[in-house]
Structures are given as structure tokens and as C-alpha cells.
Write a protein that holds these residues in place. Structure first.
Motif, mmCIF file in Angstrom:
data_model
loop_
_atom_site.group_PDB
_atom_site.id
_atom_site.type_symbol
_atom_site.label_atom_id
_atom_site.label_comp_id
_atom_site.label_asym_id
_atom_site.label_seq_id
_atom_site.Cartn_x
_atom_site.Cartn_y
_atom_site.Cartn_z
ATOM 1 N N TYR A 166 15.936 -4.603 -9.588
ATOM 2 C CA TYR A 166 14.534 -4.998 -9.722
ATOM 3 C C TYR A 166 14.014 -5.610 -8.421
ATOM 4 N N ASP A 167 14.882 -6.388 -7.757
ATOM 5 C CA ASP A 167 14.474 -7.019 -6.503
ATOM 6 C C ASP A 167 14.102 -5.973 -5.441
ATOM 7 N N ILE A 168 14.815 -4.842 -5.419
ATOM 8 C CA ILE A 168 14.472 -3.778 -4.458
ATOM 9 C C ILE A 168 13.074 -3.233 -4.769
ATOM 10 N N GLN A 169 12.824 -3.009 -6.056
ATOM 11 C CA GLN A 169 11.494 -2.543 -6.478
ATOM 12 C C GLN A 169 10.409 -3.504 -5.973
ATOM 13 N N LEU A 170 10.627 -4.790 -6.171
ATOM 14 C CA LEU A 170 9.639 -5.802 -5.799
ATOM 15 C C LEU A 170 9.430 -5.828 -4.284
ATOM 16 N N LYS A 171 10.519 -5.706 -3.532
ATOM 17 C CA LYS A 171 10.405 -5.736 -2.072
ATOM 18 C C LYS A 171 9.627 -4.517 -1.570
ATOM 19 N N GLN A 172 9.878 -3.352 -2.196
ATOM 20 C CA GLN A 172 9.123 -2.151 -1.807
ATOM 21 C C GLN A 172 7.633 -2.348 -2.027
ATOM 22 N N THR A 197 13.536 -13.875 -2.446
ATOM 23 C CA THR A 197 14.402 -12.925 -3.143
ATOM 24 C C THR A 197 14.579 -13.417 -4.578
ATOM 25 N N VAL A 198 14.455 -12.506 -5.557
ATOM 26 C CA VAL A 198 14.650 -12.974 -6.933
ATOM 27 C C VAL A 198 16.046 -12.602 -7.430
ATOM 28 N N THR A 199 16.685 -13.531 -8.082
ATOM 29 C CA THR A 199 18.025 -13.313 -8.628
ATOM 30 C C THR A 199 17.962 -13.389 -10.148
ATOM 31 N N ALA A 200 19.070 -13.040 -10.788
ATOM 32 C CA ALA A 200 19.106 -13.082 -12.254
ATOM 33 C C ALA A 200 18.778 -14.482 -12.759
ATOM 34 N N SER A 201 19.267 -15.510 -12.068
ATOM 35 C CA SER A 201 19.011 -16.851 -12.608
ATOM 36 C C SER A 201 17.529 -17.221 -12.479
ATOM 37 N N ASP A 202 16.854 -16.742 -11.409
ATOM 38 C CA ASP A 202 15.390 -16.964 -11.317
ATOM 39 C C ASP A 202 14.672 -16.279 -12.478
ATOM 40 N N PHE A 242 -3.173 -5.777 2.013
ATOM 41 C CA PHE A 242 -3.535 -6.685 0.915
ATOM 42 C C PHE A 242 -2.880 -8.046 1.147
ATOM 43 N N ASP A 243 -3.600 -9.131 0.748
ATOM 44 C CA ASP A 243 -3.042 -10.473 0.893
ATOM 45 C C ASP A 243 -1.962 -10.743 -0.137
ATOM 46 N N SER A 244 -2.138 -10.130 -1.322
ATOM 47 C CA SER A 244 -1.203 -10.405 -2.405
ATOM 48 C C SER A 244 -0.787 -9.097 -3.060
ATOM 49 N N VAL A 245 0.461 -9.042 -3.487
ATOM 50 C CA VAL A 245 0.955 -7.837 -4.143
ATOM 51 C C VAL A 245 0.230 -7.630 -5.485
ATOM 52 N N ILE A 246 -0.227 -8.737 -6.090
ATOM 53 C CA ILE A 246 -0.976 -8.615 -7.349
ATOM 54 C C ILE A 246 -2.305 -7.872 -7.099
ATOM 55 N N ASP A 247 -2.981 -8.226 -6.002
ATOM 56 C CA ASP A 247 -4.241 -7.534 -5.672
ATOM 57 C C ASP A 247 -4.001 -6.050 -5.386
ATOM 58 N N TYR A 248 -2.902 -5.780 -4.690
ATOM 59 C CA TYR A 248 -2.547 -4.385 -4.382
ATOM 60 C C TYR A 248 -2.364 -3.580 -5.677
ATOM 61 N N LEU A 249 -1.645 -4.174 -6.633
ATOM 62 C CA LEU A 249 -1.398 -3.451 -7.888
ATOM 63 C C LEU A 249 -2.662 -3.361 -8.746
ATOM 64 N N LEU A 250 -3.508 -4.389 -8.683
ATOM 65 C CA LEU A 250 -4.759 -4.336 -9.461
ATOM 66 C C LEU A 250 -5.746 -3.334 -8.862
ATOM 67 N N TYR A 265 5.296 -13.592 -17.599
ATOM 68 C CA TYR A 265 6.523 -13.713 -16.798
ATOM 69 C C TYR A 265 6.398 -12.914 -15.484
ATOM 70 N N GLN A 266 5.864 -11.690 -15.612
ATOM 71 C CA GLN A 266 5.725 -10.817 -14.440
ATOM 72 C C GLN A 266 4.846 -11.463 -13.371
ATOM 73 N N ARG A 267 3.783 -12.155 -13.807
ATOM 74 C CA ARG A 267 2.895 -12.810 -12.848
ATOM 75 C C ARG A 267 3.645 -13.894 -12.072
ATOM 76 N N GLU A 268 4.534 -14.619 -12.759
ATOM 77 C CA GLU A 268 5.331 -15.647 -12.074
ATOM 78 C C GLU A 268 6.281 -15.009 -11.062
ATOM 79 N N VAL A 269 6.851 -13.867 -11.440
ATOM 80 C CA VAL A 269 7.752 -13.161 -10.521
ATOM 81 C C VAL A 269 6.986 -12.752 -9.258
ATOM 82 N N TYR A 270 5.778 -12.188 -9.442
ATOM 83 C CA TYR A 270 5.016 -11.729 -8.277
ATOM 84 C C TYR A 270 4.559 -12.882 -7.400
ATOM 85 N N LYS A 271 4.424 -14.085 -7.985
ATOM 86 C CA LYS A 271 4.109 -15.242 -7.139
ATOM 87 C C LYS A 271 5.271 -15.522 -6.191
#
Ligand SMILES: [Zn+2]
Length: 600
Positions: free
Chosen positions: A231-237, A476-481, A247-255, A463-469
Motif C-alpha cells: 500500500y505504501d508503494i501505491q501511496l508514494k506513486q 512512510t506508512v507502516t502497518a502499525s501506523d 498539486f499541493d496535496s495528493v487529496i486535491d490531485y485525486l479530487l 481513515y483514508q483521509r488521515e493516511v493521505y495527510k
């Protein structure tokens, strides 16, 4: 009961794909022809878009090519979904995969070259060929974020690599994970994704349900690091592409892909987290009481209120229910439903290798196709009404627009489908005096329609919004995050009323939507529009129906705000969402009252 092979099922209850392609050979021949035509298109237009007239000729060509691609691709993918294990279907799907790659590499220059033109050139194309206004406007909307055509081509060539995280996720999920089995009362019950989501997690037997939960989540736990790494690779891409495009934020890019503002997105998540939670906690308490549970745990949330009141129903009976419930949408709509049954647009049968769940595919230039596995449960009437909602949407949108203008924003996609679920529920409630049946209907719209769209997917979205923050901060996001963020969202929503069992935080591992952008929040967005619209139809009748049909015909020519406005719903304010939440609250009230009435 052992599953039949595809060749042994009753053909009358399978879909008829011959209007897409007469047989496999026809599909293969047309795929070969399409590849040749795409090469010709490339030779005719690459580097030659000198005048608006030539550009228009190019768009004409592109339209024809993409229409043909849709028909034969749909044929191949539907063949495969009716039996994933059939070698001929697999071969055909591979052939079409190659056709699509060839097609993309031959036509990808076209948009790039158009985007290099001055705005005045593109505006002239629009003036000379007004039917392509939507196509050009979409190009102009993306223009500020477009990279050099050579870079775009490189990115396009890497598309297989970029989709690797999603493939890896599925490999872990569908091939590596082995859930084993549980033992209850000396009986061995196998656990798998299909068995867990298809029944064990909602099993009314508490011992079976809770043991299955433990087994399922303990097994997930073993793969949390691999899944988080994927999942972390997906997010980094996504973050890299978002940065590259400015884009300033990945959320704006996806929206941006959905043409939806940050305000609409945030509001959907914040308001539901806060205002819906109290109603759903009451619902959880009711489930606890009705099922005689000492404590209400996370793994108990999917149990039915009353499993004994669900009637059984045949395919032919389902037609009558659906026609009666949806006849309010007019003769054309009913005509479509009858054609769907009579002309075999729907695949009802159960066989080995068939895709699970239900979906509707609506290829441009043909009628819609629906896949469902009929097991005679009344609940399937809702599923079928839902899929016929997608069908009715694109049946109308495809007939009234060119292929570029049919698809609206993802924000709107689940509105027509969930609208039909609401119409079905209203119809059933209106025509019954039996409190047990009424309670079954209401609890099934809460436990299916609203729980699924407003709770499950919304908690994913929060939850997804917190991840994108975190991603926006280049962490880097890990399983414990991910476990920490997921647990926090679940606890915030359920408060002290539901015990959040150890392992529930791994629920993020179950959802493929995280590989599809900001998908999860759109479910509640679509259902908000649907709820308001269904209530308008109930209160106003015909004028509301006319508005709705007009919206369906509009296809993708407006954004979500514009389409909703046509339906008389202003989603720039929080009123539709707040009204929908209080409506859900009133349904929980009804359930409480009916339960008192039934239990005396
Ligand atoms: Zn749907």
C-alpha cells in the motif's frame, strides 16, 4: 450442494452476449481489425493536427475506434466473469489486453497534441463541432496539470508497473492468505474471504461468528507488513504524480479527477462521523438486545435484527416486485426492465468460476448487462433493483450523448442505483401491514443500504483521509501506523457502545478501494442524493420523476453539483446530508417501535 459447471446451467437464466459479438471468433477478428485501424489512425493524424477541421476529423475517428473497443472488450470481460476458469475466456481476455495496449500506444499522441494547441484553436474546434464541447472542455480542465507529451508517453508506458501494487494486494489476498477452518460443536467450518464476507461475519450463531472473526483476523495479522508495504508503494506513486503535475496535496490531485471540491469531500466525512454516530449506536444497542448479547462487540455489528422474517423469492417473482416498485419511473423505464428479463440481459445462474457479488456493465452502443447469483433471498430484490439503477442510468445516458459525454463524476455514480433501493423499500412498506415484514424491510435498508454506504465505506474514507495527510508530509506508512489510524476512527464512531475487539484495526487490509483513489466517500455522497430524490418522488410524484429522468439523460455533461441541482438538490450546502442523517435516525426510531410492538 456442489456448484454446476457453466456448461450445465439453464441457459434461459444466463445472459446473451451475441449483440456484443456473435462468438469468440468474431471478437478476435474484430480485435485484429481494430489494431489495424488504430495504426491507420496514427499514420493519418500524428503530427498533422494543423487545422481545427483536421482535429475534428481526428475526434470522429477516435470516437469510432473507442466505440468498437468498448464492445469487444466488454464481450471478453463478461465472458470471463461468467466463468473465470474457462481457458477460452482467459485466452480471449489476454487477446483483448494486447489490443488495448496497442490501441493506447497508437492513439495516446492525440490528446497530447491537442493540449499543445492554443486555447483559441480548441475553442474553434468546439464552435465548429459543438457535439465535442464536453470532450474539449475536459481537455481544457486537465491542461494546467499536463506534462510534456514525451513525459506523458513515458508515464503511459509504465502503466503496468504503476498498477503493480493493486495486483500484489490481490495476490496476497486471494492466493497467499490461507484462513484454515474453525470447529464449532464438533463441526469443521472452513474460513475464507468468500465464506467470511458471504455469511460467517453475519452468522446469527454467536459462537460461529466470533470464532470465525478471531480466525480471520489472526490470519490477516500475519500479512499486515507485506500488505502495508504494498500500500505504501501505491501511496508514494500517487504523491509523486501529484507533485509532478503541480498539486499541493495528493487529496486535491485525486479530487481533481472527480471534479469535486475539498469542501464537499471534507463535509461528507466530518458530518457523518459526528451526526450519524449517535443513531448507529442506538441501532447497535437494538441488535444487542434483539440477539440477547451480554456485550456488543465489533464482530457482532453485521448480525440481522431478525433472520427469520426474510421471505424467499424466485426470479420470476422478482420481476413483479421490481416492476411494481419502479413503475413510478415511467413506461420507458418499465419497458427497459421487462426487456432485461425477456432478452436475457441478466446472468442469474450459479456456477463454478463465476464472479462473486453483483455488477452492471453498460457498454456504449449496446444495452446494459447485469451479473448476479440468484439464491432466492428476498434481499436479492434490492441488489437487482440497485443494478437496474445503474442500467437505467446508462441506458438513458448512452442513448442521449456521444461516447465522451456519458460518464458523470464518481461522486454521482451510486445515486441512481441506491435511489432504486429506496424506491423498492418505500414500495414494500406501503403495501404491507405485517409488522414483522415491515421490520425486515427497514432493518434490511439499514443493515445493507445505509450500513454499507454510510458506515463501512465512510469509516474507510475517514481513515483514508488521515493516511493521505501523512502522505502529504512525505511520511512512510507502516502497518502499525495504519492499525493506529484505523482503530482511532472506529473507536471515535462507536464510542463506548461497541467493544472494539483486538484485531478490528486490521480491517483496512480488507478493502481494495484504497487502490482506486478517493472512492470510499462517494458511496455516502451518492446515497445522500438518492435519499433526497426518493423522498422528493414520494412527496411530489410526477414532477420529481421528470427531473430525475432528465438527470439520467444528461450523462456526464455536468459535474456532481450541476447534476444534483437539476434534481432539485443543492449539495453545495449541508442540508441534503443533514436531512439524510435525520431520515436514517427516523428509520432507527421505526425499528425500535416495531420491535416493541412485535415483542409486546
Ligand atoms: Zn452500485
Amino acid at each position: 450442494m456442489a456448484l454446476l459447471s457453466r456448461k450445465d446451467v439453464d441457459v434461459n437464466y444466463t445472459w446473451d452476449l451475441t449483440s456484443l459479438a456473435s462468438d469468440d471468433q468474431d471478437a478476435v477478428q474484430r480485435a485484429e481489425q481494430l489494431t489495424k485501424d488504430a495504426v491507420k489512425f496514427n499514420e493519418a493524424f500524428e503530427g498533422k493536427l494543423d487545422t481545427p477541421e483536421v482535429a475534428i476529423e481526428g475526434i470522429n475517428g477516435l470516437k469510432k475506434l473507442s466505440e468498437e473497443l468498448v464492445l469487444i472488450s466488454t464481450y471478453a470481460s463478461l465472458r470471463l466473469s461468467s466463468d473465470q476458469s474457462e481457458p477460452e475466456a482467459q485466452k480471449l481476455s489476454a487477446v483483448l489486453g494486447n489490443t488495448r495496449t496497442n490501441y493506447a500506444s497508437n492513439v495516446s499522441f492525440f490528446e497530447g497534441e491537442l493540449l499543445e494547441k492554443e486555447d483559441s484553436f480548441l475553442n474553434e474546434v468546439k464552435n465548429k463541432a459543438p457535439e465535442y464541447k464536453g470532450y474539449i472542455d475536459e481537455l481544457l480542465r486537465n491542461k494546467p496539470y499536463q506534462l510534456d507529451p514525451k513525459v506523458e508517453k513515458v508515464l503511459a508506458n509504465f502503466s503496468n508497473v504503476f498498477s503493480a501494487p493493486y495486483s500484489l494486494y490481490n495476490i496476497t489476498k486471494l492466493l497467499d492468505l490461507d484462513f484454515g477452518s474453525i470447529e464449532v460443536d464438533g463441526e469443521e467450518i472452513p474460513v475464507s474471504y468468500l465464506a467470511f464476507e458471504g455469511g460467517l461475519e453475519s452468522n446469527p450463531n454467536t459462537e460461529i461468528r466470533r470464532k470465525a472473526f478471531r480466525q480471520f483476523y489472526d490470519t490477516l495479522k500475519k500479512y499486515e507488513n507485506t500488505t502495508a508495504g504494498t500500500y505504501d508503494i501505491q501511496l508514494k506513486q500517487e504523491k509523486t504524480e501529484s507533485d509532478l503535475r503541480g498539486f499541493d496535496s495528493v487529496i486535491d490531485y485525486l479530487l481533481h479527477k472527480q471534479d469535486v471540491s475539498r469542501e464537499l469531500y471534507d463535509r461528507q466525512i466530518d458530518t457523518i462521523m459526528k451526526d450519524l454516530a449517535p443513531h448507529m449506536r442506538r441501532y447497535a444497542k437494538l441488535l444487542q438486545k434483539a440477539n440477547g448479547l451480554d456485550t456488543m462487540k465489533y464482530e457482532d455489528l453485521k448480525i440481522p435484527l431478525d433472520p427469520s422474517s426474510e421471505p424467499e423469492i424466485t426470479v420470476e417473482e422478482s420481476r413483479k416486485y421490481i416492476v411494481d416498485a419502479l413503475s413510478i419511473l415511467g413506461d420507458d423505464y418499465v419497458d427497459m426492465i421487462n426487456r432485461a428479463y425477456d432478452e436475457r440481459w441478466i446472468d442469474f445462474v450459479s456456477n463454478k468460476g463465476k464472479s462473486t457479488g453483483a455488477f452492471c456493465s453498460s457498454p456504449y452502443g449496446d444495452h446494459p448487462y447485469i451479473l448476479i447469483t440468484w439464491s432466492s433471498l428476498m434481499e436479492e430484490v434490492f441488489v437487482l433493483a440497485h443494478e437496474l439503477g445503474h442500467a437505467g442510468h446508462f441506458y438513458n445516458a448512452n442513448a442521449n450523448n456521444n461516447i465522451f459525454d456519458t460518464r458523470p463524476s464518481m461522486y454521482f455514480i451510486e445515486a441512481p442505483s441506491t435511489m432504486n433501493e429506496m424506491l423498492m423499500a418505500n414500495h414494500l412498506l406501503k403495501n404491507s401491514e405485517d409488522p414483522k415484514f415491515k421490520r425486515w424491510v427497514i432493518s434490511s435498508i439499514i443493515s445493507r443500504t445505509y450500513y454499507h454506504n454510510f458506515v463501512t465505506h465512510l469509516l474507510e474514507a475517514a481513515y483514508q483521509r488521515e493516511v493521505y495527510k501523512m502522505v502529504d508530509n512525505y511520511e512512510t506508512v507502516t502497518a502499525s501506523d495504519l492499525n493506529r489510524l484505523k482503530r482511532k476512527v472506529i473507536e471515535e464512531f462507536w464510542g463506548d457502545d461497541v467493544e472494539i475487539t483486538e484485531g478490528a484495526e486490521l480491517t483496512w487490509m480488507r478493502q481494495p478501494h484504497y487502490y482506486m483513489g478517493l472512492y470510499p466517500y462517494t458511496y455516502s455522497a451518492g446515497l445522500t442524493i438518492a435519499t433526497q430524490m426518493a423522498n422528493r418522488v414520494l412527496e411530489e410524484g410526477q414532477p420529481a420523476v421528470e427531473d430525475w429522468l432528465e438527470v439520467l439523460r444528461e450523462g456526464g455533461k455536468r459535474d456532481a453539483v450541476g447534476l444534483s441541482k437539476m434534481a432539485g438538490i443543492d449539495i453545495t450546502t449541508d442540508k441534503p446530508l443533514k436531512d439524510t442523517i435525520s431520515y436514517i435516525g427516523s428509520l432507527v426510531d421505526d425499528l425500535e417501535k416495531l420491535t416493541e410492538e412485535i415483542d409486546g
